[in-house]
Design a protein around this motif. Structure first.
Motif, mmCIF file in Angstrom:
data_model
loop_
_atom_site.group_PDB
_atom_site.id
_atom_site.type_symbol
_atom_site.label_atom_id
_atom_site.label_comp_id
_atom_site.label_asym_id
_atom_site.label_seq_id
_atom_site.Cartn_x
_atom_site.Cartn_y
_atom_site.Cartn_z
ATOM 1 N N VAL A 141 0.842 -1.195 0.000
ATOM 2 C CA VAL A 141 0.000 0.000 0.000
ATOM 3 C C VAL A 141 0.878 1.245 0.000
ATOM 4 N N LYS A 142 0.507 2.215 -0.827
ATOM 5 C CA LYS A 142 1.305 3.433 -0.928
ATOM 6 C C LYS A 142 0.431 4.682 -0.815
ATOM 7 N N LEU A 143 1.031 5.724 -0.262
ATOM 8 C CA LEU A 143 0.469 7.070 -0.313
ATOM 9 C C LEU A 143 1.336 7.844 -1.287
ATOM 10 N N ALA A 144 0.719 8.425 -2.295
ATOM 11 C CA ALA A 144 1.511 9.099 -3.325
ATOM 12 C C ALA A 144 0.867 10.401 -3.762
ATOM 13 N N GLU A 145 1.716 11.323 -4.174
ATOM 14 C CA GLU A 145 1.255 12.562 -4.798
ATOM 15 C C GLU A 145 1.143 12.302 -6.286
ATOM 16 N N VAL A 146 -0.006 12.625 -6.867
ATOM 17 C CA VAL A 146 -0.222 12.343 -8.287
ATOM 18 C C VAL A 146 -0.492 13.624 -9.062
ATOM 19 N N GLN A 147 -0.074 13.599 -10.317
ATOM 20 C CA GLN A 147 -0.362 14.710 -11.213
ATOM 21 C C GLN A 147 -1.748 14.496 -11.813
ATOM 22 N N THR A 148 -2.559 15.534 -11.824
ATOM 23 C CA THR A 148 -3.934 15.401 -12.301
ATOM 24 C C THR A 148 -4.211 16.346 -13.464
ATOM 25 N N ASP A 149 -5.085 15.900 -14.329
ATOM 26 C CA ASP A 149 -5.522 16.691 -15.476
ATOM 27 C C ASP A 149 -6.260 17.939 -14.968
ATOM 28 N N VAL A 150 -6.030 19.078 -15.615
ATOM 29 C CA VAL A 150 -6.720 20.310 -15.210
ATOM 30 C C VAL A 150 -8.232 20.169 -15.377
ATOM 31 N N ALA A 151 -8.647 19.184 -16.172
ATOM 32 C CA ALA A 151 -10.082 18.969 -16.379
ATOM 33 C C ALA A 151 -10.778 18.503 -15.105
ATOM 34 N N TRP A 152 -10.008 18.089 -14.104
ATOM 35 C CA TRP A 152 -10.614 17.679 -12.831
ATOM 36 C C TRP A 152 -11.034 18.872 -11.987
ATOM 37 N N ILE A 153 -10.561 20.062 -12.316
ATOM 38 C CA ILE A 153 -10.968 21.258 -11.566
ATOM 39 C C ILE A 153 -12.477 21.420 -11.677
ATOM 40 N N GLY A 154 -13.129 21.535 -10.530
ATOM 41 C CA GLY A 154 -14.574 21.650 -10.497
ATOM 42 C C GLY A 154 -15.283 20.321 -10.309
ATOM 43 N N ALA A 155 -14.526 19.219 -10.406
ATOM 44 C CA ALA A 155 -15.123 17.901 -10.200
ATOM 45 C C ALA A 155 -15.111 17.544 -8.720
ATOM 46 N N MET A 160 -13.378 11.485 -9.050
ATOM 47 C CA MET A 160 -12.006 11.030 -9.267
ATOM 48 C C MET A 160 -11.859 9.577 -8.846
ATOM 49 N N GLU A 161 -12.418 9.253 -7.691
ATOM 50 C CA GLU A 161 -12.290 7.892 -7.169
ATOM 51 C C GLU A 161 -13.046 6.890 -8.041
ATOM 52 N N ARG A 162 -14.151 7.331 -8.610
ATOM 53 C CA ARG A 162 -14.914 6.447 -9.485
ATOM 54 C C ARG A 162 -14.164 6.208 -10.792
ATOM 55 N N ALA A 163 -13.449 7.218 -11.276
ATOM 56 C CA ALA A 163 -12.708 7.089 -12.530
ATOM 57 C C ALA A 163 -11.436 6.263 -12.366
ATOM 58 N N ALA A 164 -10.951 6.143 -11.116
ATOM 59 C CA ALA A 164 -9.717 5.403 -10.849
ATOM 60 C C ALA A 164 -10.013 4.351 -9.783
ATOM 61 N N PRO A 165 -10.586 3.222 -10.156
ATOM 62 C CA PRO A 165 -10.948 2.182 -9.180
ATOM 63 C C PRO A 165 -9.766 1.766 -8.304
ATOM 64 N N ASP A 189 -8.571 24.802 -8.452
ATOM 65 C CA ASP A 189 -7.347 25.104 -9.199
ATOM 66 C C ASP A 189 -6.175 25.208 -8.218
ATOM 67 N N GLY A 190 -5.107 24.496 -8.487
ATOM 68 C CA GLY A 190 -3.925 24.539 -7.637
ATOM 69 C C GLY A 190 -3.860 23.433 -6.607
ATOM 70 N N ASP A 191 -4.946 22.675 -6.448
ATOM 71 C CA ASP A 191 -4.929 21.562 -5.490
ATOM 72 C C ASP A 191 -3.891 20.518 -5.898
ATOM 73 N N LYS A 211 -5.406 12.080 -17.201
ATOM 74 C CA LYS A 211 -6.245 12.524 -18.315
ATOM 75 C C LYS A 211 -7.695 12.175 -17.999
ATOM 76 N N ARG A 212 -8.485 13.192 -17.793
ATOM 77 C CA ARG A 212 -9.892 12.948 -17.446
ATOM 78 C C ARG A 212 -10.691 12.587 -18.695
ATOM 79 N N VAL A 213 -11.344 11.439 -18.630
ATOM 80 C CA VAL A 213 -12.251 11.023 -19.702
ATOM 81 C C VAL A 213 -13.671 11.214 -19.197
ATOM 82 N N ARG A 214 -14.373 12.191 -19.739
ATOM 83 C CA ARG A 214 -15.735 12.481 -19.302
ATOM 84 C C ARG A 214 -16.692 11.431 -19.860
ATOM 85 N N GLU A 215 -17.754 11.196 -19.111
ATOM 86 C CA GLU A 215 -18.733 10.189 -19.519
ATOM 87 C C GLU A 215 -19.323 10.502 -20.889
#
Length: 217
Positions: A141-155, A160-165, A189-191, A211-215
């Motif tokens: 088990v790991k705790l990690a800092e991840v880079q996220t798509d700017v498209a997640w801003i406002g989500a 996020m958890e649903r998109a990444a099981p 923004d900036g999180d 990379k956020r893939v919208r439904e």
């Protein structure tokens, strides 16, 4: 144990926080790193010598940290403090990361300084992907800092958890402050996103969040 730069810094910080401190080093010259007003005990000797530990009042200690320059000395001292004197809160500095993993499994918390320093450097040199901040002794088990798509801003975090099981957003770093989110927390923004997950799933999670893939896509 160990009055080098790390040991002396820890001693000063602990004393400033109101704790009484005893510091052990086999070289009396090492105590010159302590400030003039240091009130703690200075004990000359090896940190795994029982008489030396008794002189440092190990029997009254609530914690013991081994930060000498030798892995073997640190581990032996940590084991003596825990197994002989019953100190529950024990930490040892280890340079060899392979040894650190073994001692973690034995229940001795370690800080593998070379690996930690390298990972901190990599976080700044290679900001893409996920770099571990913590992992459990088994490495599963790991705790990690991840880079996220700017498209997640406002989500929402739940999105996020649903998109990444298998992903759990442990906390967000927001303007220098840690935020423990709920599923309804909205990403701003900036999180900076920190996730907890199985190591085997981390690459897939990183890819999903990069990379956020919208439904509707």
């Amino acid at each position: 144990m160990g009055c080098g730069r790390v040991g002396s810094t820890l001693a000063h910080i602990l004393e400033d926080k109101g704790h009484s401190v005893a510091i052990i080093d086999q070289n009396s010259e090492a105590f010159r790193r302590l400030r003039g007003g240091f009130k703690g005990r200075r004990v000359i000797g090896m940190g795994f010598d029982r008489d030396v530990l008794v002189e440092a009042q190990i029997e009254k200690a609530s914690a013991f940290v081994a930060v000498s320059s030798g892995d073997n000395s640190n581990i032996i001292s940590a084991r003596v403090a825990r197994e002989t004197f019953g100190v529950e809160n024990v930490v040892a500095r280890i340079y060899d990361s392979r040894r650190a993993e073994v001692y973690q499994r034995l229940g001795i918390p370690t800080v593998a300084t070379v690996r930690w320093t390298a990972e901190q450097m990599l976080r700044r040199l290679l900001p893409d992907g996920a770099l571990p901040l913590w992992r459990d002794p088994t490495g599963d088990v790991k705790l990690a800092e991840v880079q996220t798509d700017v498209a997640w801003i406002g989500a929402r975090v739940a999105d996020m958890e649903r998109a990444a099981p298998g992903c759990r957003v442990a906390f967000l770093n927001r303007m220098g402050e840690a935020v423990v989110p709920t599923g309804d927390t909205v990403v701003q923004d900036g999180d900076v996103v920190h996730v907890m997950a199985r190591a085997a799933d981390m690459d897939q999670i990183t890819e999903a969040l990069a990379k956020r893939v919208r439904e509707e896509d």
